[in-house]
Design a protein around this motif. Sequence first.
Motif, PDB file in Angstrom:
ATOM      1  N   ASP A   1     -14.413  57.349   7.146  1.00 41.18           N
ATOM      2  CA  ASP A   1     -14.992  57.538   5.698  1.00 41.18           C
ATOM      3  C   ASP A   1     -15.977  56.062   5.598  1.00 41.18           C
ATOM      4  N   CYS A   2     -16.776  55.694   6.425  1.00 43.88           N
ATOM      5  CA  CYS A   2     -17.506  54.576   6.520  1.00 43.88           C
ATOM      6  C   CYS A   2     -18.453  54.824   5.413  1.00 43.88           C
ATOM      7  N   ASN A   3     -18.631  55.879   4.895  1.00 42.61           N
ATOM      8  CA  ASN A   3     -19.691  56.132   3.696  1.00 42.61           C
ATOM      9  C   ASN A   3     -19.066  56.233   2.424  1.00 42.61           C
ATOM     10  N   SER A   4     -17.785  55.764   2.279  1.00 50.49           N
ATOM     11  CA  SER A   4     -16.918  55.734   0.949  1.00 50.49           C
ATOM     12  C   SER A   4     -17.691  54.725   0.024  1.00 50.49           C
ATOM     13  N   LEU A   5     -17.627  54.947  -1.354  1.00 53.68           N
ATOM     14  CA  LEU A   5     -18.143  54.069  -2.222  1.00 53.68           C
ATOM     15  C   LEU A   5     -17.388  52.713  -2.289  1.00 53.68           C
ATOM     16  N   GLU A   6     -16.214  52.688  -1.986  1.00 53.06           N
ATOM     17  CA  GLU A   6     -15.366  51.366  -1.609  1.00 53.06           C
ATOM     18  C   GLU A   6     -16.233  50.520  -0.569  1.00 53.06           C
ATOM     19  N   ASN A   7     -16.379  50.980   0.632  1.00 57.29           N
ATOM     20  CA  ASN A   7     -16.999  50.625   1.693  1.00 57.29           C
ATOM     21  C   ASN A   7     -18.348  49.895   1.222  1.00 57.29           C
ATOM     22  N   ILE A   8     -19.263  50.768   0.669  1.00 59.10           N
ATOM     23  CA  ILE A   8     -20.179  50.461   0.141  1.00 59.10           C
ATOM     24  C   ILE A   8     -20.373  49.053  -0.824  1.00 59.10           C
ATOM     25  N   ARG A   9     -19.430  49.260  -1.424  1.00 54.92           N
ATOM     26  CA  ARG A   9     -19.302  47.924  -2.353  1.00 54.92           C
ATOM     27  C   ARG A   9     -19.008  46.620  -1.775  1.00 54.92           C
ATOM     28  N   GLN A  10     -18.572  46.946  -0.821  1.00 53.19           N
ATOM     29  CA  GLN A  10     -18.053  45.764   0.179  1.00 53.19           C
ATOM     30  C   GLN A  10     -19.237  45.332   0.807  1.00 53.19           C
ATOM     31  N   ILE A  11     -20.053  46.072   1.416  1.00 55.47           N
ATOM     32  CA  ILE A  11     -21.416  45.887   1.810  1.00 55.47           C
ATOM     33  C   ILE A  11     -22.265  45.202   0.852  1.00 55.47           C
ATOM     34  N   GLN A  12     -22.398  45.515  -0.455  1.00 51.04           N
ATOM     35  CA  GLN A  12     -23.308  44.965  -1.289  1.00 51.04           C
ATOM     36  C   GLN A  12     -22.759  43.680  -1.568  1.00 51.04           C
ATOM     37  N   GLN A  13     -21.722  43.255  -1.508  1.00 49.05           N
ATOM     38  CA  GLN A  13     -21.304  41.914  -1.900  1.00 49.05           C
ATOM     39  C   GLN A  13     -22.047  40.641  -0.619  1.00 49.05           C
ATOM     40  N   ARG A  14     -22.521  41.280   0.478  1.00 44.11           N
ATOM     41  CA  ARG A  14     -22.999  40.403   1.567  1.00 44.11           C
ATOM     42  C   ARG A  14     -24.633  40.268   1.188  1.00 44.11           C
ATOM     43  N   TYR A  15     -25.162  40.588   0.232  1.00 45.49           N
ATOM     44  CA  TYR A  15     -26.486  40.264  -0.171  1.00 45.49           C
ATOM     45  C   TYR A  15     -26.797  40.435  -1.566  1.00 45.49           C
ATOM     46  N   ARG A  16     -28.085  40.005  -1.687  1.00 41.16           N
ATOM     47  CA  ARG A  16     -28.163  39.704  -3.247  1.00 41.16           C
ATOM     48  C   ARG A  16     -29.643  40.329  -3.635  1.00 41.16           C
ATOM     49  N   ILE A  17     -29.701  41.341  -4.430  1.00 40.48           N
ATOM     50  CA  ILE A  17     -30.955  41.575  -5.164  1.00 40.48           C
ATOM     51  C   ILE A  17     -31.087  41.102  -6.498  1.00 40.48           C
ATOM     52  N   GLU A  18     -31.794  40.229  -7.185  1.00 36.98           N
ATOM     53  CA  GLU A  18     -31.586  39.814  -8.639  1.00 36.98           C
ATOM     54  C   GLU A  18     -33.029  39.481  -9.060  1.00 36.98           C
ATOM     55  N   PHE A  19     -32.985  39.561 -10.617  1.00 39.83           N
ATOM     56  CA  PHE A  19     -34.414  39.273 -11.275  1.00 39.83           C
ATOM     57  C   PHE A  19     -34.104  38.533 -12.234  1.00 39.83           C
ATOM     58  N   ASP A  20     -34.557  37.403 -12.516  1.00 34.97           N
ATOM     59  CA  ASP A  20     -34.403  36.420 -13.731  1.00 34.97           C
ATOM     60  C   ASP A  20     -35.339  36.878 -14.677  1.00 34.97           C
ATOM     61  N   PHE A  21     -34.951  37.550 -15.796  1.00 31.96           N
ATOM     62  CA  PHE A  21     -35.890  37.727 -16.832  1.00 31.96           C
ATOM     63  C   PHE A  21     -36.621  36.374 -17.437  1.00 31.96           C
ATOM     64  N   ASP A  22     -35.418  35.513 -17.813  1.00 32.35           N
ATOM     65  CA  ASP A  22     -36.126  34.333 -18.330  1.00 32.35           C
ATOM     66  C   ASP A  22     -37.179  33.330 -17.510  1.00 32.35           C
ATOM     67  N   LYS A  23     -36.800  33.664 -16.148  1.00 35.34           N
ATOM     68  CA  LYS A  23     -38.056  32.858 -15.334  1.00 35.34           C
ATOM     69  C   LYS A  23     -39.338  33.605 -15.546  1.00 35.34           C
ATOM     70  N   PHE A  24     -39.216  34.894 -15.414  1.00 33.63           N
ATOM     71  CA  PHE A  24     -40.358  35.753 -15.624  1.00 33.63           C
ATOM     72  C   PHE A  24     -41.143  35.708 -17.072  1.00 33.63           C
ATOM     73  N   PHE A  25     -40.461  35.470 -17.965  1.00 31.64           N
ATOM     74  CA  PHE A  25     -41.270  35.233 -19.317  1.00 31.64           C
ATOM     75  C   PHE A  25     -41.603  33.824 -19.728  1.00 31.64           C
TER      76      PHE A  25
END
Length: 300
Positions: free
Chosen positions: A244-268
Amino acid sequence: MKSTEFYFLVLLLTASVTIVSTLMCYDCPLHHYDFLITPDNIPNFMNCTTIDTKQNFCSLNFYSDDNGKTSKLRANPNKGDEHASVSYISAGFDVPRGFDNTISFGLLYQCMTDNCNNPQMILKRILEASTIETYKPPQLSSATDLSSRAEPLTCFTYNNFTNSDECKPLFHNRQSSNAAEVCSTYCVTEIHIDSIDLKTERMCSYCEQDTKERFSYIDERVYLLDQRISRLQQLEYICNTSRDCNSLENIRQIQQRYRIEFDFDKFFKNSGTSMLILSVRMQYIGYFLFIIVIWLNNKY
């Protein structure tokens, strides 16, 4: 009405419609750079022109497909997503199948005001506001490794797409979130934002029998600039390394290992001049239409 007056009225109305319906965009051909562009080393962009277009967006596409050793940039007008009606930025990365340890990442800026995709003016702000830290999940096991496992591979299966045909393979009555399927190839989970409400996450998990080449991991986010909110645009994970490597629980654990972020305040923070220009332009359009209405009232 005299013909000259009628002709003048037509010109006024045509001018006002043209102002509203066309968009000036930068058009810069795809250019390759032998370094990663950062906020501190913005190059001078060459061979750019401006185009008067009826497309919905001006676009600026920045990406790297070799772990950040080089970068590519393209500016042009385009239609954009079918349901999109606001300016936005999408950011994300993908991991191709294979064992060459390559990861690609990128940013797409879609805007709706004249020349808003000028890379010399906007790219630095986009890069300063964006954070993309990538991660490569465990690679797929070979067919030999799968056949020698002590227990068979099972896949997490689920589908909440409103149209079951959108989840492949066809799921028939498979709707349970705790269903499992024995699989001899690999497991897949796809998550997409609903194309109608742009909010609901639609998820499809299954055993994939087609072994064609595809990405093993994709995570892409969209940032709506007018509302300053973010959404997961799409996520795809292909695996066969564990039960069950494709389970949502496993995916959430993978997502904790990287960052995708956008700072609206810096942009504006540096957009005051651009907003002032837009405000003046809108005031000019309003004043122009007001003059037409006064002229017509006085005439008739």
